[in-house]
Design a protein around this motif. Structure first.
Motif, PDB file in Angstrom:
ATOM      1  N   ILE A 197       0.849  -1.196   0.000  1.00 31.10           N
ATOM      2  CA  ILE A 197       0.000   0.000   0.000  1.00 31.10           C
ATOM      3  C   ILE A 197       0.883   1.244   0.000  1.00 31.10           C
ATOM      4  O   ILE A 197       1.885   1.313   0.710  1.00 31.10           O
ATOM      5  N   GLY A 198       0.518   2.197  -0.817  1.00 30.89           N
ATOM      6  CA  GLY A 198       1.297   3.421  -0.937  1.00 30.89           C
ATOM      7  C   GLY A 198       2.258   3.396  -2.104  1.00 30.89           C
ATOM      8  O   GLY A 198       2.836   4.427  -2.459  1.00 30.89           O
ATOM      9  N   THR A 228       2.953   1.796  -6.266  1.00 30.94           N
ATOM     10  CA  THR A 228       2.231   1.378  -7.464  1.00 30.94           C
ATOM     11  C   THR A 228       3.106   0.434  -8.279  1.00 30.94           C
ATOM     12  O   THR A 228       4.334   0.467  -8.187  1.00 30.94           O
ATOM     13  N   PRO A 259      -2.327   0.884  -8.095  1.00 29.30           N
ATOM     14  CA  PRO A 259      -1.932   1.088  -6.695  1.00 29.30           C
ATOM     15  C   PRO A 259      -1.887  -0.211  -5.909  1.00 29.30           C
ATOM     16  O   PRO A 259      -2.720  -1.104  -6.108  1.00 29.30           O
ATOM     17  N   GLY A 260      -0.910  -0.324  -5.036  1.00 27.65           N
ATOM     18  CA  GLY A 260      -0.826  -1.478  -4.161  1.00 27.65           C
ATOM     19  C   GLY A 260      -1.976  -1.504  -3.172  1.00 27.65           C
ATOM     20  O   GLY A 260      -2.530  -0.461  -2.821  1.00 27.65           O
ATOM     21  N   GLY A 261      -2.358  -2.702  -2.743  1.00 29.44           N
ATOM     22  CA  GLY A 261      -3.410  -2.836  -1.752  1.00 29.44           C
ATOM     23  C   GLY A 261      -4.780  -3.113  -2.314  1.00 29.44           C
ATOM     24  O   GLY A 261      -5.710  -3.396  -1.550  1.00 29.44           O
ATOM     25  N   ALA A 303      -9.055  -6.818  -1.921  1.00 34.20           N
ATOM     26  CA  ALA A 303      -8.849  -6.415  -0.535  1.00 34.20           C
ATOM     27  C   ALA A 303     -10.158  -6.044   0.153  1.00 34.20           C
ATOM     28  O   ALA A 303     -10.268  -6.152   1.382  1.00 34.20           O
ATOM     29  N   VAL A 319     -10.661   1.330  -7.067  1.00 36.56           N
ATOM     30  CA  VAL A 319     -10.279   1.871  -5.754  1.00 36.56           C
ATOM     31  C   VAL A 319     -11.084   3.110  -5.401  1.00 36.56           C
ATOM     32  O   VAL A 319     -11.094   3.563  -4.243  1.00 36.56           O
TER      33      VAL A 319
END
Length: 402
Positions: free
Chosen positions: A283-284, A286, A291-293, A330, A397
């Motif tokens: 997270i935070g 890419t 984006p991660g997460g 997620a 997201v």
């Protein structure tokens, strides 16, 4: 010309039915025969006897009598299926009709099954209900005994993970049990279960054998012609034969199986590995614009590692990886909305067609993980599918919780 069996062969797919049934005629493309019954020959000309009598070879019928027994295009399709699956294939009106026929055929005292397609679990429950006697249900990793039927689906629906056929075959046969492999996710040339000890192979032919989302079909492949003959007799009186149009569509589709499956397999492997990297991006950060997460996990046989018993999927999936697999989001709202943000993936259940499909699995399986989405990869350009997945992951997201 010698036709080779096994290892998906384009010559077999196109010509493997050429001498499979009498009176194929001069047509290059077979006609759709809609007749249910066939004219009987004049007694003075009859030298073949009744097809209902013993000793008739229903795999190569000298003539047709009634379409519940044999029908020309269906018989031709079964010959092609037999050669590419290294056995003796029989078609049914649906994948679950074939599953039920297998239960009738083996008359198991117990069925060992874990996970897999919810429809097969329900078919087994219906079979248990109709037997009127106790038929036990056990897990795949329980102890087996004589009279058990081991029901192993590999690769697994919906996640696409591979399971060790040889291990379960050895375990089953040591106990006097039988092993049936649901190989729907692993059609030729990806996987050949008889090479690893399977007693019978099941396919939902609706999926990759049909390949165009336009027919229902089930297939059982027996090891011997004697077992095929018994299955054919049982199918005749279960009444679960394919319709004429479906048989024609199936034979049409088989002609291009060797072109479709390797492409779908290759594209799916590329996408699964790419999505796996996204799922491991913190997270935070890419990765490739995503984006991660957003993704928590990706399942696919190409991502599996050697297990504690030493099994590696590449030993079994000798022709490539499965083209259907699953991803875990997620958040549940991501999984719910993601299928409808895609442009080239059609939000629908089923799999194996030339078009890519995407499904929030909970929509058709009430017991599914609400975070899980299943992807069936088609024959489109892999770069276009990747770009489509990327833009949908970027948009999802921003979806608000339900």
């Amino acid at each position: 010309m010698t036709l080779k069996s096994g290892n998906l062969n384009g010559t077999v797919l196109v010509h493997g039915d050429a001498k499979s049934v009498a009176n194929n005629g001069p047509e290059v493309g077979p006609s759709i025969s809609v007749t249910t019954t066939f004219r009987q020959p004049n007694p003075s000309d009859e030298v073949l006897g009744s097809l209902a009598s013993s000793g008739v070879d229903f795999r190569n019928p000298p003539r047709h009598v009634y379409s519940r027994y044999t029908q020309q295009v269906r018989t031709r399709a079964e010959h092609v299926l037999s050669q590419i699956n290294e056995g003796y294939a029989l078609t049914y009106s649906s994948g679950l009709a074939a599953a039920y026929a297998a239960l009738v055929h083996y008359e198991p005292k117990r069925v060992a099954i874990s996970e897999g397609y919810v429809g097969c679990h329900t078919t087994i429950a219906v079979y248990v209900q109709t037997k009127g006697v106790e038929v036990g249900l056990i897990g795949l990793d329980d102890e087996y005994r004589s009279g058990d039927l081991i029901w192993l689906e590999t690769p697994l629906n919906p996640t696409g993970e591979s399971r060790d056929i040889k291990y379960y075959s050895d375990k089953a046969h040591k106990a006097g049990a039988k092993l049936i492999i649901d190989s729907t996710f692993g059609p030729p040339p990806l996987q050949y279960p008889f090479r690893f000890g399977a007693d019978c192979i099941l396919h939902s032919g609706t999926k990759y054998f049909g390949g165009h989302s336009d027919l229902l079909c089930g297939v059982l492949i027996a090891k011997t012609s004697e077992e095929w003959a018994k299955l054919h007799h049982e199918r005749t009186f279960l009444g679960s034969t394919m319709g004429s149009l479906e048989a024609w569509l199936l034979l049409r589709s088989l002609r291009t199986l060797h072109l479709r499956i390797p492409r779908q397999s290759s594209s799916a492997t590329t996408l699964a590995k790419w999505l796996h990297v996204i799922s491991t991006t913190p997270i935070g950060q890419t990765y490739d614009g995503v984006p991660g997460g957003v993704l928590a996990k990706v399942w696919h046989s190409a991502l599996q590692v050697r297990d504690a018993r030493g099994f590696e999927p590449k030993q079994q999936m000798e022709g490539g990886w499965n083209a259907t697999f699953a991803i875990q989001f997620a958040k549940p709202e991501y999984a719910l909305h993601f299928p409808h943000l895609l442009q080239y993936f059609v939000p629908a259940t089923s799999l194996g067609g030339v078009e890519s499909l995407v499904e929030h699995r909970l929509q058709s399986d009430p017991g599914a993980d609400p975070l899980l989405v299943r992807l069936s990869i088609g024959v489109e350009e892999v770069e276009d599918l990747q770009a489509d997945l990327r833009q949908a992951l970027q948009k999802v997201v921003k979806v608000r919780p339900c």
